[in-house]
Design a protein around this motif. Sequence first.
Motif, PDB file in Angstrom:
ATOM      1  N   UNK A  11      37.817   7.671 -22.935  1.00 42.22           N
ATOM      2  CA  UNK A  11      36.892   8.248 -22.217  1.00 42.22           C
ATOM      3  C   UNK A  11      35.793   8.574 -22.929  1.00 42.22           C
ATOM      4  N   UNK A  12      34.524   8.336 -22.246  1.00 38.52           N
ATOM      5  CA  UNK A  12      33.364   8.410 -23.145  1.00 38.52           C
ATOM      6  C   UNK A  12      32.402   9.685 -21.940  1.00 38.52           C
ATOM      7  N   UNK A  13      32.101  10.618 -22.543  1.00 29.18           N
ATOM      8  CA  UNK A  13      31.425  11.642 -21.903  1.00 29.18           C
ATOM      9  C   UNK A  13      29.851  11.600 -22.477  1.00 29.18           C
ATOM     10  N   UNK A  14      28.961  11.282 -21.456  1.00 27.47           N
ATOM     11  CA  UNK A  14      27.577  11.366 -22.142  1.00 27.47           C
ATOM     12  C   UNK A  14      27.188  12.912 -21.908  1.00 27.47           C
ATOM     13  N   UNK A  15      26.526  13.280 -22.967  1.00 24.81           N
ATOM     14  CA  UNK A  15      25.722  14.739 -23.082  1.00 24.81           C
ATOM     15  C   UNK A  15      24.300  14.191 -23.377  1.00 24.81           C
ATOM     16  N   UNK A  16      23.441  14.578 -22.338  1.00 23.44           N
ATOM     17  CA  UNK A  16      22.087  13.966 -22.628  1.00 23.44           C
ATOM     18  C   UNK A  16      21.374  14.894 -21.899  1.00 23.44           C
ATOM     19  N   UNK A  17      19.941  14.996 -22.299  1.00 19.03           N
ATOM     20  CA  UNK A  17      18.696  15.776 -21.596  1.00 19.03           C
ATOM     21  C   UNK A  17      18.262  14.854 -20.567  1.00 19.03           C
ATOM     22  N   UNK A  18      18.658  13.679 -20.387  1.00 18.12           N
ATOM     23  CA  UNK A  18      18.204  12.776 -19.332  1.00 18.12           C
ATOM     24  C   UNK A  18      18.898  13.218 -18.028  1.00 18.12           C
ATOM     25  N   UNK A  19      18.299  13.508 -16.960  1.00 14.96           N
ATOM     26  CA  UNK A  19      18.827  13.983 -15.798  1.00 14.96           C
ATOM     27  C   UNK A  19      18.633  13.442 -14.742  1.00 14.96           C
ATOM     28  N   UNK A  20      17.873  12.500 -14.603  1.00 19.55           N
ATOM     29  CA  UNK A  20      17.420  11.560 -13.365  1.00 19.55           C
ATOM     30  C   UNK A  20      18.628  10.840 -12.996  1.00 19.55           C
ATOM     31  N   UNK A  21      18.643  10.618 -11.420  1.00 19.90           N
ATOM     32  CA  UNK A  21      19.846  10.153 -10.932  1.00 19.90           C
ATOM     33  C   UNK A  21      20.191   8.623 -11.589  1.00 19.90           C
ATOM     34  N   UNK A  22      18.907   7.827 -11.721  1.00 18.23           N
ATOM     35  CA  UNK A  22      19.024   6.660 -12.221  1.00 18.23           C
ATOM     36  C   UNK A  22      19.817   6.564 -13.330  1.00 18.23           C
ATOM     37  N   UNK A  23      19.420   7.627 -14.507  1.00 17.07           N
ATOM     38  CA  UNK A  23      20.034   7.861 -15.812  1.00 17.07           C
ATOM     39  C   UNK A  23      21.752   8.090 -15.694  1.00 17.07           C
ATOM     40  N   UNK A  24      21.828   9.087 -14.616  1.00 12.70           N
ATOM     41  CA  UNK A  24      23.292   9.428 -14.341  1.00 12.70           C
ATOM     42  C   UNK A  24      24.125   8.037 -14.004  1.00 12.70           C
ATOM     43  N   UNK A  25      23.832   7.470 -13.074  1.00  9.17           N
ATOM     44  CA  UNK A  25      24.268   6.196 -12.398  1.00  9.17           C
ATOM     45  C   UNK A  25      24.472   5.358 -13.498  1.00  9.17           C
ATOM     46  N   UNK A  26      23.446   5.042 -14.370  1.00  9.89           N
ATOM     47  CA  UNK A  26      23.380   3.962 -15.490  1.00  9.89           C
ATOM     48  C   UNK A  26      24.671   4.426 -16.513  1.00  9.89           C
ATOM     49  N   UNK A  27      24.800   5.574 -16.727  1.00  8.30           N
ATOM     50  CA  UNK A  27      25.736   6.067 -17.636  1.00  8.30           C
ATOM     51  C   UNK A  27      27.404   5.881 -17.138  1.00  8.30           C
ATOM     52  N   UNK A  28      27.331   6.014 -15.832  1.00 16.29           N
ATOM     53  CA  UNK A  28      28.670   5.621 -15.107  1.00 16.29           C
ATOM     54  C   UNK A  28      28.926   4.241 -15.064  1.00 16.29           C
ATOM     55  N   UNK A  29      27.778   3.232 -14.833  1.00 15.74           N
ATOM     56  CA  UNK A  29      27.737   1.822 -14.838  1.00 15.74           C
ATOM     57  C   UNK A  29      28.368   1.218 -16.059  1.00 15.74           C
ATOM     58  N   UNK A  30      27.857   1.815 -17.154  1.00 16.19           N
ATOM     59  CA  UNK A  30      27.965   1.274 -18.554  1.00 16.19           C
ATOM     60  C   UNK A  30      29.512   1.703 -18.944  1.00 16.19           C
ATOM     61  N   UNK A  31      30.231   2.271 -18.159  1.00 18.91           N
ATOM     62  CA  UNK A  31      31.592   2.663 -18.472  1.00 18.91           C
ATOM     63  C   UNK A  31      31.758   4.417 -18.825  1.00 18.91           C
ATOM     64  N   UNK A  32      30.894   5.166 -18.856  1.00 16.56           N
ATOM     65  CA  UNK A  32      31.062   6.543 -19.002  1.00 16.56           C
ATOM     66  C   UNK A  32      32.085   7.068 -18.021  1.00 16.56           C
ATOM     67  N   UNK A  33      33.006   8.260 -18.549  1.00 18.15           N
ATOM     68  CA  UNK A  33      33.863   8.780 -17.534  1.00 18.15           C
ATOM     69  C   UNK A  33      33.163  10.024 -17.072  1.00 18.15           C
ATOM     70  N   UNK A  34      32.230  10.708 -17.812  1.00 19.97           N
ATOM     71  CA  UNK A  34      31.574  11.965 -17.253  1.00 19.97           C
ATOM     72  C   UNK A  34      30.092  11.864 -17.778  1.00 19.97           C
ATOM     73  N   UNK A  35      29.539  12.786 -17.237  1.00 21.29           N
ATOM     74  CA  UNK A  35      27.959  13.067 -17.613  1.00 21.29           C
ATOM     75  C   UNK A  35      27.581  14.431 -17.492  1.00 21.29           C
ATOM     76  N   UNK A  36      27.179  14.847 -18.742  1.00 26.12           N
ATOM     77  CA  UNK A  36      26.786  16.258 -18.825  1.00 26.12           C
ATOM     78  C   UNK A  36      25.226  16.294 -19.415  1.00 26.12           C
ATOM     79  N   UNK A  37      24.451  17.254 -18.284  1.00 21.92           N
ATOM     80  CA  UNK A  37      23.240  17.233 -18.646  1.00 21.92           C
ATOM     81  C   UNK A  37      22.864  18.599 -19.482  1.00 21.92           C
ATOM     82  N   UNK A  38      21.818  18.358 -20.642  1.00 19.71           N
ATOM     83  CA  UNK A  38      21.550  19.591 -21.414  1.00 19.71           C
ATOM     84  C   UNK A  38      20.574  20.298 -20.608  1.00 19.71           C
TER      85      UNK A  38
END
Length: 105
Positions: free
Chosen positions: A15-42
């Motif tokens: 499982x890959x959890x993205x931790x990033x400063x990118x918070x726009x919906x398109x960035x979050x959706x892209x993270x899940x589309x490429x296989x991310x299991x979770x997404x955490x915004x800084x």
Amino acid sequence: LCEILKANDQTKNIPIIFITAQFETKDIVKGFEVGGADYIVKPFQELEVLVRIKSQLSIVKLVRELERSNRDLKEFTSIASHDLKEPLRKIISFGEFLKEKTISF
């Protein structure tokens, strides 16, 4: 990088959890589309990250248990199917034998 890891048989189930400063919906959706299991915004809270990691590890454990249960069930149904079919084959064979032979009294 996530797409590469998900394309590799040895790493695809990590499982890959993205931790990033990118918070726009398109960035979050892209993270899940490429296989991310979770997404955490800084900025993030350490406790939140630990809870999300624990959650993902629980999911991995449950998936492995489910896969093991499915293998066991397939093995059981294969054995049970064979064990149930064999007596029926004998009954059918005996029935065919009786049809071919006439018994005189």
